[in-house]
Motif scaffolding. Structure first.
Motif, PDB file in Angstrom:
ATOM      1  N   GLU A  28      10.288   7.789  -0.270  1.00 40.01           N
ATOM      2  CA  GLU A  28       9.547   7.830  -1.535  1.00 40.01           C
ATOM      3  C   GLU A  28       8.827   6.496  -1.719  1.00 40.01           C
ATOM      4  N   ILE A  29       7.686   6.536  -2.455  1.00 41.31           N
ATOM      5  CA  ILE A  29       6.851   5.341  -2.597  1.00 41.31           C
ATOM      6  C   ILE A  29       6.638   5.041  -4.080  1.00 41.31           C
ATOM      7  N   PHE A  30       6.750   3.766  -4.424  1.00 41.38           N
ATOM      8  CA  PHE A  30       6.529   3.300  -5.791  1.00 41.38           C
ATOM      9  C   PHE A  30       5.326   2.355  -5.786  1.00 41.38           C
ATOM     10  N   VAL A  31       4.296   2.730  -6.525  1.00 40.53           N
ATOM     11  CA  VAL A  31       3.027   2.000  -6.479  1.00 40.53           C
ATOM     12  C   VAL A  31       2.710   1.433  -7.859  1.00 40.53           C
ATOM     13  N   VAL A  32       2.351   0.143  -7.893  1.00 36.89           N
ATOM     14  CA  VAL A  32       1.987  -0.501  -9.157  1.00 36.89           C
ATOM     15  C   VAL A  32       0.676   0.110  -9.674  1.00 36.89           C
ATOM     16  N   ALA A  33       0.592   0.321 -10.983  1.00 33.14           N
ATOM     17  CA  ALA A  33      -0.467   1.125 -11.616  1.00 33.14           C
ATOM     18  C   ALA A  33      -1.883   0.669 -11.278  1.00 33.14           C
ATOM     19  N   ASP A  34      -2.111  -0.656 -11.211  1.00 38.40           N
ATOM     20  CA  ASP A  34      -3.492  -1.108 -11.046  1.00 38.40           C
ATOM     21  C   ASP A  34      -4.062  -0.861  -9.648  1.00 38.40           C
ATOM     22  N   VAL A  35      -3.221  -0.457  -8.685  1.00 38.57           N
ATOM     23  CA  VAL A  35      -3.741  -0.077  -7.358  1.00 38.57           C
ATOM     24  C   VAL A  35      -3.357   1.369  -7.011  1.00 38.57           C
ATOM     25  N   PHE A  36      -2.826   2.081  -7.997  1.00 38.36           N
ATOM     26  CA  PHE A  36      -2.331   3.442  -7.734  1.00 38.36           C
ATOM     27  C   PHE A  36      -3.446   4.371  -7.248  1.00 38.36           C
ATOM     28  N   ASP A  37      -4.557   4.422  -7.967  1.00 37.88           N
ATOM     29  CA  ASP A  37      -5.660   5.309  -7.597  1.00 37.88           C
ATOM     30  C   ASP A  37      -6.220   4.942  -6.219  1.00 37.88           C
ATOM     31  N   GLU A  38      -6.312   3.650  -5.955  1.00 38.74           N
ATOM     32  CA  GLU A  38      -6.813   3.190  -4.658  1.00 38.74           C
ATOM     33  C   GLU A  38      -5.870   3.629  -3.535  1.00 38.74           C
ATOM     34  N   PHE A  39      -4.589   3.555  -3.802  1.00 40.77           N
ATOM     35  CA  PHE A  39      -3.615   3.964  -2.788  1.00 40.77           C
ATOM     36  C   PHE A  39      -3.672   5.472  -2.550  1.00 40.77           C
ATOM     37  N   ILE A  40      -3.800   6.241  -3.625  1.00 42.91           N
ATOM     38  CA  ILE A  40      -3.901   7.699  -3.484  1.00 42.91           C
ATOM     39  C   ILE A  40      -5.120   8.063  -2.633  1.00 42.91           C
ATOM     40  N   LEU A  65       1.307  14.619   6.911  1.00 43.76           N
ATOM     41  CA  LEU A  65       2.050  14.447   5.658  1.00 43.76           C
ATOM     42  C   LEU A  65       1.369  15.161   4.497  1.00 43.76           C
ATOM     43  N   ALA A  66       2.184  15.670   3.577  1.00 44.13           N
ATOM     44  CA  ALA A  66       1.693  16.131   2.276  1.00 44.13           C
ATOM     45  C   ALA A  66       2.328  15.233   1.220  1.00 44.13           C
ATOM     46  N   PHE A  67       1.547  14.849   0.211  1.00 39.08           N
ATOM     47  CA  PHE A  67       2.082  13.958  -0.821  1.00 39.08           C
ATOM     48  C   PHE A  67       1.678  14.457  -2.196  1.00 39.08           C
ATOM     49  N   PHE A  68       2.404  13.991  -3.210  1.00 38.67           N
ATOM     50  CA  PHE A  68       2.071  14.347  -4.584  1.00 38.67           C
ATOM     51  C   PHE A  68       2.521  13.237  -5.524  1.00 38.67           C
ATOM     52  N   GLU A  69       1.895  13.200  -6.692  1.00 42.25           N
ATOM     53  CA  GLU A  69       2.242  12.215  -7.719  1.00 42.25           C
ATOM     54  C   GLU A  69       3.451  12.732  -8.480  1.00 42.25           C
ATOM     55  N   ALA A  70       4.501  11.931  -8.503  1.00 38.35           N
ATOM     56  CA  ALA A  70       5.784  12.406  -9.016  1.00 38.35           C
ATOM     57  C   ALA A  70       6.311  11.532 -10.148  1.00 38.35           C
ATOM     58  N   ASP A  71       7.089  12.150 -10.995  1.00 36.13           N
ATOM     59  CA  ASP A  71       7.864  11.421 -11.996  1.00 36.13           C
ATOM     60  C   ASP A  71       9.020  10.713 -11.289  1.00 36.13           C
ATOM     61  N   ASN A  72       9.461   9.613 -11.859  1.00 33.98           N
ATOM     62  CA  ASN A  72      10.518   8.818 -11.249  1.00 33.98           C
ATOM     63  C   ASN A  72      11.792   9.616 -10.963  1.00 33.98           C
ATOM     64  N   MET A  73      12.130  10.583 -11.817  1.00 34.20           N
ATOM     65  CA  MET A  73      13.369  11.335 -11.651  1.00 34.20           C
ATOM     66  C   MET A  73      13.152  12.678 -10.947  1.00 34.20           C
ATOM     67  N   LYS A  92       3.965   6.331  -9.906  1.00 37.28           N
ATOM     68  CA  LYS A  92       3.186   5.253 -10.523  1.00 37.28           C
ATOM     69  C   LYS A  92       4.106   4.401 -11.400  1.00 37.28           C
ATOM     70  N   CYS A  93       3.990   3.070 -11.266  1.00 39.00           N
ATOM     71  CA  CYS A  93       4.833   2.150 -12.023  1.00 39.00           C
ATOM     72  C   CYS A  93       3.955   1.179 -12.814  1.00 39.00           C
ATOM     73  N   GLN A 127       9.097  -2.880 -12.757  1.00 39.62           N
ATOM     74  CA  GLN A 127       9.502  -1.487 -12.943  1.00 39.62           C
ATOM     75  C   GLN A 127       9.622  -0.773 -11.597  1.00 39.62           C
ATOM     76  N   ALA A 128       8.729  -1.083 -10.678  1.00 42.61           N
ATOM     77  CA  ALA A 128       8.805  -0.499  -9.337  1.00 42.61           C
ATOM     78  C   ALA A 128      10.124  -0.877  -8.658  1.00 42.61           C
ATOM     79  N   CYS A 129      10.511  -2.130  -8.791  1.00 46.28           N
ATOM     80  CA  CYS A 129      11.779  -2.590  -8.209  1.00 46.28           C
ATOM     81  C   CYS A 129      12.962  -1.835  -8.813  1.00 46.28           C
ATOM     82  N   GLU A 130      12.941  -1.709 -10.129  1.00 47.88           N
ATOM     83  CA  GLU A 130      14.036  -1.033 -10.826  1.00 47.88           C
ATOM     84  C   GLU A 130      14.148   0.428 -10.395  1.00 47.88           C
ATOM     85  N   ARG A 131      13.003   1.101 -10.322  1.00 44.87           N
ATOM     86  CA  ARG A 131      13.009   2.516  -9.943  1.00 44.87           C
ATOM     87  C   ARG A 131      13.383   2.718  -8.479  1.00 44.87           C
TER      88      ARG A 131
END
Length: 449
Positions: free
Chosen positions: A253-265, A328-336, A353-354, A359-363
């Protein structure tokens, strides 16, 4: 012996264990360390000569992973497993004498092999144990028993061809829970090695004997604002889909900081991955994950029907359109989301998205479930890499690379036949399967200056 006359494969577990005892005694009494290395070199040669045949057999029998990835995985394992040359020796020298710490054999080792990696587990663990003078009794997973028998035979023939004794690695022709129970209780076996899930670890730990266990993992990866986004997307894709994500060390699973989330997707799409809609992700979740009974330790478990299958096979089974053979197939997911919290071992990647790096570390820490297995962090900020490393506290931790980089694939390191997380040995080598002994020449003896 079994009907197929494989060396080291016995119809009766009692005969297998007795043969391993006899072979280990002969190994210690008649052969030097240099001769052991000769046996190991021949095992590597035999295994590499039969690499493609082994991989095809394993792929067809188990139904897991990709054949081409198995060639890379098993080939690397056969070549890069540590041997006698990697056994450390500590020497203390001074006017009072000389003391040497060295590694001695346990004797006969009991070992369980997983269905996901029967061949490489047998070859690599035999090499490491042979290096320190042990023999092994394997109890392979029934789903990979033919591949295991072929590999045990190959290893024994390589040793005999190099002038060594047969039966330094053995197995029952039909491994069962009963044969495992016999191995665990067999008195000459004082060390048990196991690769598998929590139930296997619990069974071995209850034996009262020393255990080296590779337990479960759910490795997270963090992408922070400073990361090389395109490189991270490509590397995480290739790592998490290697052999269709059946390796416990691979990112789940991948946790991405919000300000680069769209770029990563976008970068994940450009790699050629399939971007799933929320509705498609829900279909996959219902199909690929089974809800465990109330009160179970984990809420969900992977549907074994889809573990290790190609991405297009999984998507087609869910009625999701797919062209070609995407990794690979990927999707945007809720933390839980269940795919985030479950070790699913499929080429399906949830991305969370974090708001912040913290928050990314915590999740990520929560999703890893304190397995202390593996994790990665993509960042150019050394403080961030250090901070996440402290929080996640995994046995394997990689900065700006695939988790496999820790084993020499894109980084420095050697292959490890077992990553022992619950029992604390970490990436194992020959010394992990040996008793540490100390010899002292006291009262100035051995001091020549």
């Amino acid at each position: 012996m079994s009907e197929k006359q494989y060396l080291g494969v016995f119809d009766a577990i009692e005969d297998a264990c007795d043969a391993a005892v006899t072979a280990q005694k002969e190994l210690i009494q008649k052969y030097t360390t240099e001769e052991r290395q000769k046996f190991i070199d021949n095992i590597k040669k035999y295994a590499l000569d039969k690499l493609e045949e082994i991989c095809m057999m394993e792929w067809k029998e188990t139904g897991y992973g990709r054949y081409e990835d198995k060639v890379d995985k098993n080939g690397g394992s056969f070549q890069m497993t540590p041997d006698t040359r990697d056994i450390p020796i500590q020497v203390y020298s001074g006017s009072k004498g000389l003391t040497v710490d060295y590694y001695a054999p346990f004797g006969v080792v009991g070992a369980i092999t997983p269905v996901t990696n029967p061949a490489s587990t047998i070859v690599a663990n035999t090499i490491c144990n042979l290096a320190v003078g042990n023999s092994l009794v394997f109890n392979p997973h029934p789903g990979g028993v033919n591949s295991a028998a072929f590999t045990v035979d190959l290893v024994n023939r390589a040793i005999v061809d190099a002038g060594g004794p047969a039966n330094l690695c053995v197995m029952p022709a039909k491994p069962t829970m009963e044969t495992l129970d016999y191995i665990i209780k067999f008195k000459p076996i004082n060390l048990i090695l196991g690769t598998g899930g929590p139930a296997m670890v619990k069974t071995l730990m209850a034996s009262g004997k020393k255990c080296i266990c590779a337990g479960p993992g759910n490795p997270p990866s963090i992408i922070d604002s400073s990361a090389d986004i395109k490189k991270a997307a490509y590397e995480v894709t290739m790592s998490s889909t290697f052999d269709n994500n059946i390796l416990c060390v691979a990112e789940k699973e991948i946790f991405v900081v919000a300000d680069v989330f769209d770029e990563f997707i976008k970068a994940m799409e450009e790699v050629g991955n399939v971007h799933l809609t929320a509705e498609q992700a829900e279909k996959l979740t219902e199909m690929c994950l089974n809800k465990n009974p109330e009160g179970a330790e984990e809420p969900y478990a992977a549907n074994k029907k889809f573990v290790g299958k190609n991405c297009n096979v999984i998507l087609e089974a869910a009625g999701i359109p797919c062209e070609g053979d995407p990794r690979l197939a990927f999707f945007e997911a809720d933390n839980m989301h269940p795919f985030v919290q479950t070790e699913q071992m499929m080429p399906i990647m949830p991305i969370v998205k974090c708001d912040t790096f913290e928050q990314a570390c915590e999740r990520a820490h929560f999703a890893e479930h304190d397995n202390k297995h593996s994790a990665s962090c993509w960042t150019k900020d050394l403080f961030h890499a250090t901070e996440f490393g402290r929080i996640i506290n995994t046995t394997v931790y990689v900065m700006n690379g695939r988790t496999f980089a820790a084993f020499g694939l894109g980084g420095e390191g050697s292959n490890s036949p077992t990553i022992a997380t619950p029992t604390g040995e970490g990436p194992t080598g020959p010394q992990s399967f040996a008793r540490k002994r100390r010899f002292c020449m006291a009262n100035g003896q051995g001091f020549t200056i």
